[in-house]
Design a protein around this motif. Structure first.
Motif, mmCIF file in Angstrom:
data_model
loop_
_atom_site.group_PDB
_atom_site.id
_atom_site.type_symbol
_atom_site.label_atom_id
_atom_site.label_comp_id
_atom_site.label_asym_id
_atom_site.label_seq_id
_atom_site.Cartn_x
_atom_site.Cartn_y
_atom_site.Cartn_z
ATOM 1 N N UNK A 64 21.813 17.848 -30.215
ATOM 2 C CA UNK A 64 23.206 17.470 -29.935
ATOM 3 C C UNK A 64 24.166 17.853 -31.061
ATOM 4 N N UNK A 65 23.636 18.427 -32.146
ATOM 5 C CA UNK A 65 24.442 18.866 -33.295
ATOM 6 C C UNK A 65 25.115 17.720 -34.055
ATOM 7 N N UNK A 66 24.649 16.493 -33.825
ATOM 8 C CA UNK A 66 25.188 15.362 -34.588
ATOM 9 C C UNK A 66 24.681 15.410 -36.026
ATOM 10 N N UNK A 67 25.436 14.773 -36.932
ATOM 11 C CA UNK A 67 25.023 14.705 -38.316
ATOM 12 C C UNK A 67 23.790 13.814 -38.474
ATOM 13 N N UNK A 68 23.127 13.945 -39.615
ATOM 14 C CA UNK A 68 21.921 13.175 -39.866
ATOM 15 C C UNK A 68 22.317 11.822 -40.444
ATOM 16 N N UNK A 69 22.075 10.753 -39.682
ATOM 17 C CA UNK A 69 22.478 9.404 -40.070
ATOM 18 C C UNK A 69 21.323 8.431 -39.832
ATOM 19 N N UNK A 70 20.305 8.449 -40.684
ATOM 20 C CA UNK A 70 19.134 7.586 -40.463
ATOM 21 C C UNK A 70 19.459 6.092 -40.415
ATOM 22 N N UNK A 71 20.540 5.687 -41.102
ATOM 23 C CA UNK A 71 20.865 4.258 -41.136
ATOM 24 C C UNK A 71 21.312 3.734 -39.776
ATOM 25 N N UNK A 72 21.543 4.621 -38.801
ATOM 26 C CA UNK A 72 21.964 4.199 -37.473
ATOM 27 C C UNK A 72 20.810 4.154 -36.472
ATOM 28 N N UNK A 73 19.581 4.334 -36.943
ATOM 29 C CA UNK A 73 18.444 4.279 -36.021
ATOM 30 C C UNK A 73 18.269 2.863 -35.487
ATOM 31 N N UNK A 74 17.598 2.760 -34.341
ATOM 32 C CA UNK A 74 17.360 1.468 -33.714
ATOM 33 C C UNK A 74 15.943 0.987 -34.009
ATOM 34 N N UNK A 75 15.741 -0.295 -33.908
ATOM 35 C CA UNK A 75 14.440 -0.883 -34.212
ATOM 36 C C UNK A 75 13.332 -0.283 -33.360
ATOM 37 N N UNK A 76 13.617 -0.034 -32.086
ATOM 38 C CA UNK A 76 12.570 0.484 -31.197
ATOM 39 C C UNK A 76 12.221 1.940 -31.483
ATOM 40 N N UNK A 77 13.017 2.628 -32.324
ATOM 41 C CA UNK A 77 12.670 3.992 -32.690
ATOM 42 C C UNK A 77 11.475 4.018 -33.645
ATOM 43 N N UNK A 78 11.438 3.069 -34.562
ATOM 44 C CA UNK A 78 10.323 2.902 -35.503
ATOM 45 C C UNK A 78 10.091 4.114 -36.403
ATOM 46 N N UNK A 79 11.044 5.016 -36.492
ATOM 47 C CA UNK A 79 10.908 6.186 -37.349
ATOM 48 C C UNK A 79 12.282 6.723 -37.720
ATOM 49 N N UNK A 80 12.361 7.391 -38.863
ATOM 50 C CA UNK A 80 13.614 8.024 -39.280
ATOM 51 C C UNK A 80 13.824 9.359 -38.592
ATOM 52 N N UNK A 81 12.840 9.815 -37.853
ATOM 53 C CA UNK A 81 12.876 11.179 -37.309
ATOM 54 C C UNK A 81 13.600 11.291 -35.978
ATOM 55 N N UNK A 82 14.170 10.227 -35.485
ATOM 56 C CA UNK A 82 14.915 10.264 -34.236
ATOM 57 C C UNK A 82 16.402 10.356 -34.515
ATOM 58 N N UNK A 83 17.064 11.249 -33.811
ATOM 59 C CA UNK A 83 18.518 11.315 -33.902
ATOM 60 C C UNK A 83 19.100 10.063 -33.238
ATOM 61 N N UNK A 84 19.890 9.255 -33.941
ATOM 62 C CA UNK A 84 20.423 8.029 -33.338
ATOM 63 C C UNK A 84 21.433 8.297 -32.230
ATOM 64 N N UNK A 85 21.943 9.523 -32.155
ATOM 65 C CA UNK A 85 22.937 9.843 -31.132
ATOM 66 C C UNK A 85 22.301 10.236 -29.805
ATOM 67 N N UNK A 86 21.214 11.029 -29.850
ATOM 68 C CA UNK A 86 20.621 11.511 -28.593
ATOM 69 C C UNK A 86 19.130 11.224 -28.469
ATOM 70 N N UNK A 87 18.495 10.741 -29.530
ATOM 71 C CA UNK A 87 17.074 10.432 -29.479
ATOM 72 C C UNK A 87 16.161 11.617 -29.713
ATOM 73 N N UNK A 88 16.731 12.783 -29.995
ATOM 74 C CA UNK A 88 15.915 13.981 -30.213
ATOM 75 C C UNK A 88 15.062 13.822 -31.469
ATOM 76 N N UNK A 89 13.841 14.352 -31.428
ATOM 77 C CA UNK A 89 12.952 14.311 -32.580
ATOM 78 C C UNK A 89 13.375 15.399 -33.572
ATOM 79 N N UNK A 90 13.841 15.000 -34.736
ATOM 80 C CA UNK A 90 14.335 15.960 -35.724
ATOM 81 C C UNK A 90 13.242 16.914 -36.195
ATOM 82 N N UNK A 91 11.993 16.530 -36.060
ATOM 83 C CA UNK A 91 10.884 17.393 -36.478
ATOM 84 C C UNK A 91 10.757 18.633 -35.599
ATOM 85 N N UNK A 92 11.424 18.612 -34.461
ATOM 86 C CA UNK A 92 11.364 19.756 -33.536
ATOM 87 C C UNK A 92 12.558 20.694 -33.719
#
Length: 327
Positions: free
Chosen positions: A153-181
């Motif tokens: 989604x081209x959003x900036x990297x903002x790990x502090x906005x992740x949700x509890x159910x994500x359980x990882x810093x590797x999810x984009x908080x805007x679209x849920x995309x796995x940053x490792x991909x």
């Protein structure tokens, strides 16, 4: 106040703010709830936590987390600022060689980059402190350009906005995309050479310029001078021809690559290219596109080599300015 149920150690070269995010997820809450419990009357995520926090707040955090305050302080960017620019006050808006976040409430305008392959290879994915440094544009291990946006989604990297159910810093908080991909591209070798050299200067406390040993502070100031300015890039340089008037602390990795190439040439005593003439658009617009000359244009003449005595004279004058101080 009781200590946390799960103690989260600071990993090698881990960034303070993203360690705090990992700690929150480990306790089963999101980062904002954790900092609200630690510091009830302070909106922690509206500031750049990696620039450090005061002793009182750090003592509270150390007591609750079980991690020594000195270890937490070492994960911030303050020790790096003190090393490369000891004369700069921490309250200054932009720190030399440190990427600016541009915070607005909890949203960011930049400041954090990452290597998707490093995150994918981590047993516990985490963000490195060196990924906040302006001279870091690539991953030395994977030889790839660092990313600073979500690949989906081209959003900036903002790990502090992740949700509890994500359980990882590797999810984009805007679209849920796995940053490792995120797709990776090869990094410019010359920019990576400068990056490695700068890391060595930071670690050893001194560097060299024209076979002269200089202090770490002088080396980084001189490199900053060589990385500045505007140039016209020839076709055979094989780099992006887009230039921006923004300072390096606000530039994307692909833009800073060109600056680091300029700095490498300057620190090696090489001509860095033909200067672009100053124009009104250069000063009025934040981004200016520099176009390559067509085959109808006359070939650019190489910059004449400067006599070593003249270069040494300029260096001596620069050293005097550095020792006296600069505005």
């Amino acid at each position: 106040m009781h200590p946390w149920t799960i103690r989260v150690s600071v990993l090698p070269d881990e960034l303070f703010s993203t360690w705090l995010v990992r700690a929150a997820l480990a306790q089963g809450c999101d980062p904002m709830h954790l900092t609200g419990a630690l510091w009830p009357r302070w909106r922690a995520w509206t500031v750049d936590l990696d620039r450090g926090i005061n002793e009182h707040r750090m003592a509270i955090l150390a007591g609750r987390s079980g991690v020594d305050a000195a270890r937490l302080e070492a994960a911030t960017l303050r020790p790096i600022l003190a090393a490369v620019a000891p004369g700069i006050k921490p309250a200054k808006a932009n720190w030399p060689w440190v990427l600016a976040q541009g915070s607005r409430n909890r949203r960011r305008r930049g400041g954090l980059q990452f290597c998707p392959l490093c995150l994918a290879g981590d047993a516990t994915p985490y963000f490195r402190r060196t990924w906040r440094l302006a001279w870091h544009v690539g991953c030395v291990r994977h030889r790839t350009l660092l990313a600073d946006h979500c690949g989906h989604c081209q959003s900036l990297i903002e790990p502090h906005r992740v949700h509890t159910n994500d359980a990882t810093l590797c999810r984009c908080p805007s679209c849920g995309h796995d940053l490792r991909r995120t797709t990776t591209v090869e990094v410019c070798p010359q920019a990576l050479t400068f990056q490695v050299t700068a890391d060595q200067v930071l670690a050893h406390g001194h560097g060299t310029w024209l076979a002269t040993e200089i202090s770490r502070e002088e080396w980084f100031r001189l490199a900053e001078i060589h990385a500045g300015g505007r140039i016209l890039v020839r076709r055979d340089d094989e780099v992006s021809l887009g230039l921006t008037a923004l300072p390096m602390s606000l530039q994307r990795p692909s833009e800073r690559v060109l600056r680091l190439r300029m700095a490498l040439r300057g620190m090696n005593g090489e001509p860095r290219g033909r200067p672009a003439p100053p124009t009104r658009s250069n000063t009025e617009h934040k981004q200016t596109q520099v176009t390559a000359p067509s085959h109808h244009d006359a070939p650019a003449r190489p910059a004449p080599a400067r006599p070593q005595a003249k270069v040494q004279g300029e260096w001596i004058r620069l050293l005097r300015r550095l020792r006296v101080g600069h505005p």
